[in-house]
Scaffold this motif. Structure first.
Motif, short mmCIF file in Angstrom:
data_model
loop_
_atom_site.label_atom_id
_atom_site.label_comp_id
_atom_site.label_asym_id
_atom_site.label_seq_id
_atom_site.Cartn_x
_atom_site.Cartn_y
_atom_site.Cartn_z
N GLN A 353 33.69 43.57 27.34
CA GLN A 353 34.97 44.16 27.76
C GLN A 353 35.76 43.24 28.49
O GLN A 353 37.07 43.04 28.30
CB GLN A 353 34.75 45.39 28.76
N PHE A 369 54.11 34.47 30.65
CA PHE A 369 54.15 35.31 31.68
C PHE A 369 53.39 34.58 32.81
O PHE A 369 52.68 33.81 32.83
CB PHE A 369 53.74 36.53 31.48
N ARG A 370 53.71 35.11 33.95
CA ARG A 370 53.17 34.72 35.42
C ARG A 370 51.54 35.20 35.36
O ARG A 370 51.61 36.24 34.85
CB ARG A 370 53.72 34.90 36.63
N ALA A 416 32.46 44.80 41.81
CA ALA A 416 33.28 45.73 41.38
C ALA A 416 34.21 45.69 40.28
O ALA A 416 34.51 46.51 39.38
CB ALA A 416 33.99 46.37 42.66
N GLN B 427 37.40 47.34 21.32
CA GLN B 427 37.22 47.40 22.92
C GLN B 427 35.97 48.10 23.38
O GLN B 427 36.17 48.17 24.77
CB GLN B 427 38.43 47.91 23.50
N ARG B 428 35.24 48.35 22.79
CA ARG B 428 33.98 49.35 23.06
C ARG B 428 34.43 50.62 23.74
O ARG B 428 33.85 51.05 24.76
CB ARG B 428 33.11 48.39 24.05
N MET B 468 54.87 45.75 28.98
CA MET B 468 54.51 44.74 29.65
C MET B 468 53.98 43.36 28.75
O MET B 468 54.05 42.19 29.02
CB MET B 468 52.92 44.81 30.42
N GLY B 472 56.03 41.06 30.68
CA GLY B 472 54.95 40.79 31.60
C GLY B 472 54.79 41.64 32.65
O GLY B 472 55.59 42.35 33.05
N GLU B 473 53.76 41.34 33.60
CA GLU B 473 53.46 41.96 34.57
C GLU B 473 54.49 41.88 35.33
O GLU B 473 55.04 42.65 36.29
CB GLU B 473 51.86 41.45 35.15
N GLU B 474 55.13 40.69 35.86
CA GLU B 474 55.88 40.57 36.87
C GLU B 474 57.25 41.10 36.46
O GLU B 474 57.98 41.53 37.54
CB GLU B 474 56.24 38.93 37.01
N GLN B 496 36.53 57.92 27.59
CA GLN B 496 35.17 57.24 27.02
C GLN B 496 33.97 57.95 27.64
O GLN B 496 34.19 58.40 28.57
CB GLN B 496 35.38 55.95 27.70
N ASP B 533 47.99 43.44 42.80
CA ASP B 533 46.64 43.28 42.67
C ASP B 533 45.84 44.35 43.39
O ASP B 533 44.76 44.68 43.25
CB ASP B 533 46.60 41.90 43.38
N ARG B 536 45.46 47.41 41.34
CA ARG B 536 44.36 47.15 40.26
C ARG B 536 42.96 47.27 41.00
O ARG B 536 42.16 47.92 40.28
CB ARG B 536 44.28 45.72 39.58
N GLN B 540 39.96 49.64 39.91
CA GLN B 540 38.95 49.32 39.41
C GLN B 540 37.77 50.08 40.41
O GLN B 540 36.72 50.39 39.76
CB GLN B 540 38.68 47.65 39.74
N GLN B 541 37.70 50.03 41.49
CA GLN B 541 36.84 50.69 42.25
C GLN B 541 36.61 52.14 42.16
O GLN B 541 35.47 52.75 42.03
CB GLN B 541 37.17 50.64 43.95
N GLN B 544 34.89 52.83 39.04
CA GLN B 544 33.30 52.61 38.97
C GLN B 544 32.86 53.71 39.58
O GLN B 544 31.82 54.36 39.12
CB GLN B 544 33.23 51.25 39.50
N LYS B 547 33.06 56.85 37.22
CA LYS B 547 31.73 56.58 36.24
C LYS B 547 30.40 56.98 36.91
O LYS B 547 29.66 57.60 36.13
CB LYS B 547 31.68 55.16 35.76
N ASP B 548 30.22 56.67 38.07
CA ASP B 548 28.95 57.09 38.69
C ASP B 548 28.87 58.50 38.61
O ASP B 548 27.66 59.20 38.66
CB ASP B 548 28.78 56.47 40.41
N ARG B 551 27.48 60.15 35.76
CA ARG B 551 26.24 59.82 35.45
C ARG B 551 25.14 60.91 36.26
O ARG B 551 24.26 60.56 35.93
CB ARG B 551 26.13 58.61 35.56
#
Lengths: 455, 577
Positions: A353, A369-370, A416, B427-428, B468, B472-474, B496, B533, B536, B540-541, B544, B547-548, B551
């Motif tokens: 992934q 891109f940046r 994480a 991408q699984r 994007m 781009g992200e910016e 998923q 950031d 994101r 991400q946290q 996770q 997902k826990d 389970r």
């Protein structure tokens, strides 16, 4: 049995001759004698008293008064331990200087195995290649093609897997093989002392096309006999695209309606009949099949790789000298990778992934891109992944490879960010990581690579 | 068996040309003699005094002048108690018993009776002398595993019948008479525990067909919530190789909320059948607590088995499905893969030298596919009971291109399209059902409005993602970026599903509505982040943690705990505060 000799051929088209005869059985063999020498031929159509045969040595130079004698039996090959260490042509004639074998003849292209006599494959085949062992584990009795463009090192890869895998018998079927490649296989097997447990059936590019058609059947018939004697057999077939092309040639000569790019409508069934010989017998040995399939124009939707992909239990993509993680797949890996180590599946999924993320970042980067902080992390990770996992020169056992995976993740990411379940993080995430950045690890890596390249 | 014998005049592949002397029937079964054995075949075209036959076996060794015996009967299957838990080939030969007799290989020309003759069944009559019955009416029952297997008046009998005699409760073997009936014209006939039915003819002994409206839960979240399947409906799973068609079918076969599952492995790998074969007896059916095999039947004609029998196998499967439907049961038929079946048609059509249609498939492909899927459905039986056959077929399009004839013909007749995508499987992201291209006309387990909102977020997220790639992200505003992250979050934690995790693999309908509602709150919440950031990292946290959450079992104390953590996490970044 029919001992009459016929010598009036009515039609010669390509490698197929047609004559009038009676009492002939479908798929029976015949011997065709012409000034060019004698050749075997096989009955491929009966219509009234007209019999069509495909001549193994090809139609060239066949006079209309060639002598045709029907043998009363279908294609057969000899089976005994005496096969080991020998090299034969596609029609089973010796290619080395050894004697012709005639004892214990067995039919080739026999019936398929009763599914009720198969068992779920359960043994991993260790290859020492992390892209296989971790990400797409090879399993005993699996049938797996290597999709590749002409020019990729698929034959060396096959040879390497054959030598490193723990199997009892190796059977190599060469179809349209370059003579150099044939010699390469023979020499490699000989050097590594594996020739004594190998049998080679080789059709080179210079041999008549029809013999190419026989190679998989003859290899697999012999493999089946070994497997029934409790041996673990690995069959290498290279290259199945040549086999399919030979089939196409005959089909077109026989004026069959082509289905897709000239290939016959039964291409799927024909390929399946061969690949499905891979088996793990209930209370006997097994057959594992690895087959090189070259993709014309690197096009996976070409009928040969396409049909193959639907038949086989996964595929390896060989591109730029590496096994591509995307598209490559071992369908049987789930049977074995739960029992190797607790972190195996997680490492397998997570690393891929993240590598997919790296690929996306590369795309962004190429468009100017940046790069975000996350992108920079992915860039570092991706490059290391390619060098330390994907490179075919990496030759380490599965466990070492898994450890290397954790080390790479710890070097590049926070726990994480990997999305790995907390339980596994606690168990496997390298603890000492924060204190000792890269030096120690780098050394270890150098050491490992030194070991790997010396293998 | 009739004494009508013809002679072979041509052999090409599995096609025979046979000269006949007495009337023959289109699609009748004939046997070609080869030494000691006879090879089963079917008449598929008649021209003048020659019939063309497809042989269900390898034709090696046949010769001109060889004898072919015509039977006058259409290709039929045996219907009776003892079908469940069995593994048959496409012609209803029981494979395990065949293995006992022939060993490792499938010897051609060996045909066994589908059902065991010497087994006794405990019969309980349901009618009495003097009752009037019609085709399909229950005369009595025998217990078959967890089901009451109905013994019915043969479906082909026309008109009304008077019960002259009915057997007392007791043990009977298959061929013993359990009732004697008299027709309106005074003809008398015996009924046994077993009847035969021609596979290519639908069983129609029911009162009426109903519209499929009730959802059939599969415990696959993306299906039940977003692209549901209905009882008695039909769906298809097209996908390129390696996208997970078969794994998805296997998951459905385990968890589908139906009484009986029939797996038709048609022209696919033998290994996959073996998995079902060996694993199902060990697995527990959560509905009954018994072995999963007790509700399962496998028709297996794998890719290396003769191609003509492959064509027959889907009909054998659907006929047996219809038979159990007649008992008021809900049956699911999983056909994997219908493309192989279509290819079998193509091979035969090619040998017959018919004028080819698109990609050399025969011109009648579409009507044949439609007729097959139409054999599914919900019906109200004459006794008022409801039975259904749900058909799920996988399609293996050449080159993964859905524009090919088999996929297109199938799409016209199914109610749900679960398209698998190579991109997602690379991408699984499993199950690799494409969340934007798939569709379903059936109702699901969550309110339609909620599902639609979630789909909107997925679509918007995808749009932002596409954008994007260009700017781009910016160049993307933080609001858009959060939409993208939300879509990715929903994808990761809901669409998923880990098929190999004991809890995550199967999410029941109730848990789905509960979780989906919770996720709905998170998705609707206006969230505020200092920068991308941070956003994101937050997602991400959250991913996770969620997902826990997926389970752990719902009644585990951990479940509530993780849910609280999630709520707290979201509250911390909520824009409201």
């Amino acid at each position: 049995m029919n001992n009459k000799v016929y010598h009036r051929i009515e039609e010669v088209a390509g490698n197929v001759i047609t004559l009038r005869a009676d009492g002939v059985r479908y798929q029976e063999l015949a011997e065709v004698e012409s000034p060019q020498g004698a050749s075997l031929a096989q009955v491929i159509r009966l219509a009234g008293d007209r019999v069509s045969l495909q001549v193994f040595a090809g139609g060239r130079g066949i006079p209309t008064d060639a002598k045709v004698r029907f043998l009363g039996h279908p294609m057969e090959t000899s089976f005994s331990e005496a096969l080991l260490g020998r090299v034969f042509t596609g029609s089973g004639q010796p290619r080395d200087r050894g004697p012709r074998l005639t004892e214990n003849m067995i039919e080739i292209g026999g019936p398929s195995v009763n599914p009720a006599k198969r068992i779920i494959p359960r043994n991993m085949v260790r290859t020492g290649i992390p892209m296989i062992d971790i990400f797409n584990t090879l399993v005993e009795s699996q049938k797996l093609p290597i999709f590749s463009v002409a020019g990729e090192p698929y034959n060396p890869l096959l040879a390497r897997i054959a030598l490193q895998a723990e199997v009892d018998v190796i059977i190599l079927g060469g179809m349209g093989l370059k003579h150099d490649d044939y010699l390469y296989f023979r020499e490699t097997l000989e050097e590594q002392g594996a020739l004594a447990r190998s049998v080679l059936f080789v059709h080179t590019a210079a041999d008549p096309t029809v013999e190419c058609l026989m190679v998989p059947d003859i290899c697999l018939a012999v493999a089946e006999q070994f497997a029934l004697k409790n041996e673990r057999v690995l069959v290498l077939l290279t290259d199945m695209t040549n086999f399919a092309d030979a089939m196409k040639e005959i089909a077109i000569t026989m004026e069959q309606i082509p289905s897709n790019r000239g290939y016959p409508g039964d291409l799927y069934s024909q390929l399946a009949a061969r690949y499905e010989k891979a088996v793990d017998f209930d209370s006997a040995g097994s057959i594992t099949i690895l087959a090189a399939t070259t993709m014309p124009g690197d096009d996976v939707t070409h009928p040969v790789p396409d049909n193959t992909g639907y038949i086989t239990e996964g595929q390896f993509y060989l591109r730029n000298g590496r096994i591509e993680p995307f598209g490559s797949l071992s369908r049987l890996k789930q049977q074995v990778n739960g029992a190797t180590r607790d972190d195996h599946r997680t490492i397998m999924n997570t690393m891929i992934q993240l590598y997919a993320g790296y690929k996306e970042t590369l795309e962004k980067q190429s468009m100017g891109f940046r790069m975000s902080a996350w992108d920079s992390k992915l860039l570092v990770y991706g490059e290391r992944f390619e060098q330390e996992m994907m490179d075919l020169s990496v030759n380490i056992p599965l466990e070492t490879a898994l450890d290397r995976g954790w080390a790479m993740l710890a070097d590049c990411f926070e726990p994480a960010e990997t999305g790995i379940a907390s339980k596994l993080i606690n168990q496997f995430w390298p603890k000492a990581h924060a204190e000792t950045p890269d030096n120690g690890r780098q050394e270890e890596r150098n050491h490992l690579e030194a070991v790997a390249s010396s293998d | 068996m009739s004494n009508h014998v013809g002679q072979i005049t041509g052999v090409s592949g599995n096609l025979l040309r046979v000269r006949f002397h007495e009337p023959v029937v289109q699609n009748e079964v004939a046997y070609a003699h080869l030494g000691e054995v006879t090879l089963k075949s079917e008449v598929i075209r008649i021209r003048g005094d020659e019939a063309e036959l497809q042989v269900f076996e390898d034709t090696r060794g046949l010769q001109i002048g060889g004898e072919v015996e015509f039977t006058g009967e259409l290709l039929a299957v045996e219907l009776g108690p003892g079908l469940l838990t069995q593994v048959f080939d496409g012609l209803q030969n029981p494979l395990p018993r065949l293995a006992e007799q022939c060993g490792f290989f499938l010897q051609r020309g060996t045909y066994l009776q589908a059902l065991e003759r010497d087994k006794e069944w405990a019969f309980t009559p349901a009618v009495k002398v003097g009752d009037t019955v019609t085709a399909g009416a229950t005369l009595g029952t025998v217990p078959e595993g967890i089901f009451k297997h109905r013994i019915m008046v043969p479906f082909g009998w026309r008109g009304k019948f008077e019960v002259l005699e009915v057997a007392e409760a007791g043990n009977y073997t298959l061929d013993e008479s359990i009732a004697r009936l008299k027709s309106e014209t005074g003809r008398e006939a015996q009924v046994t525990l077993v009847q035969r039915w021609p596979v290519k003819v639908p069983i129609q002994a029911y009162a009426e067909r109903l519209r499929p409206t009730e959802p059939l839960t599969t415990k696959v979240r993306i299906i039940d919530t977003f692209y549901p399947v209905a009882r008695g409906g039909a769906y298809c799973i097209p996908g390129p190789f390696g996208a997970g068609k078969t794994v998805l079918q296997q998951i459905i076969s385990r968890h589908a909320d139906v009484d009986i599952v029939i797996v038709a492995a048609c022209g696919e790998r033998a290994g996959e059948v073996v998995e079902t074969l060996r694993e199902f007896p060990e697995l527990e059916d959560p509905r009954t607590g018994r072995s999963l095999m007790e509700r399962t039947l496998i028709i297996c004609n794998t890719s290396s088995m003769p191609v003509a029998a492959r064509e027959a196998s889907v009909y054998t499967a659907v006929t047996i499905a219809e038979y159990y439907r007649q008992m008021g049961l809900h049956v699911m038929l999983l056909a994997d893969s219908t493309s192989r079946w279509a290819q079998a048609l193509r091979e035969v059509s090619g040998r017959l030298e018919e004028i080819p249609g698109e990609e050399a498939f025969p011109a009648y492909l579409e009507s044949v596919i439609a007729a097959f899927y139409e054999r599914g459905g919900v019906v109200r039986l004459h006794d008022g009971g409801i039975g259904s056959v749900t058909i799920g077929g996988t399609v293996s399009p050449a080159g993964g291109n859905f524009e090919e004839p088999v996929t297109q013909s199938t799409l016209k007749v199914v109610g749900a399209f679960l398209g698998l995508s190579r991109e997602r499987s690379d991408q699984r992201r499993y199950p690799a059902i494409h969340p934007l291209e798939s569709w379903s006309k059936y109702p699901g387990v969550v309110p339609e409005e909620a599902a639609r909102r979630a789909r909107t977020i997925l679509r918007q997220g995808n749009e932002v993602n596409q954008m994007m790639k260009v700017v781009g992200e910016e160049g993307t505003s933080i609001e858009d970026f959060v939409v993208y992250l939300k879509a990715e979050y929903l994808d990761a934690v809901y669409l998923q599903q880990d098929a190999f995790h004991e809890v995550d693999a199967a999410t029941g309908a109730e848990r789905q509505s509960y979780v989906f509602e919770r996720l709905g709150h998170i998705l609707d919440a206006p969230l505020k982040f200092p920068d991308k950031d941070a956003a994101r990292a937050f997602f991400q946290q959250l991913t996770q943690t969620t997902k826990d959450w997926n389970r752990v079992l719902q009644d585990d104390p951990e479940f509530a705990k993780i849910e609280q953590t999630m709520t707290k996490m979201v509250a911390e970044v909520s824009a409201d505060e």
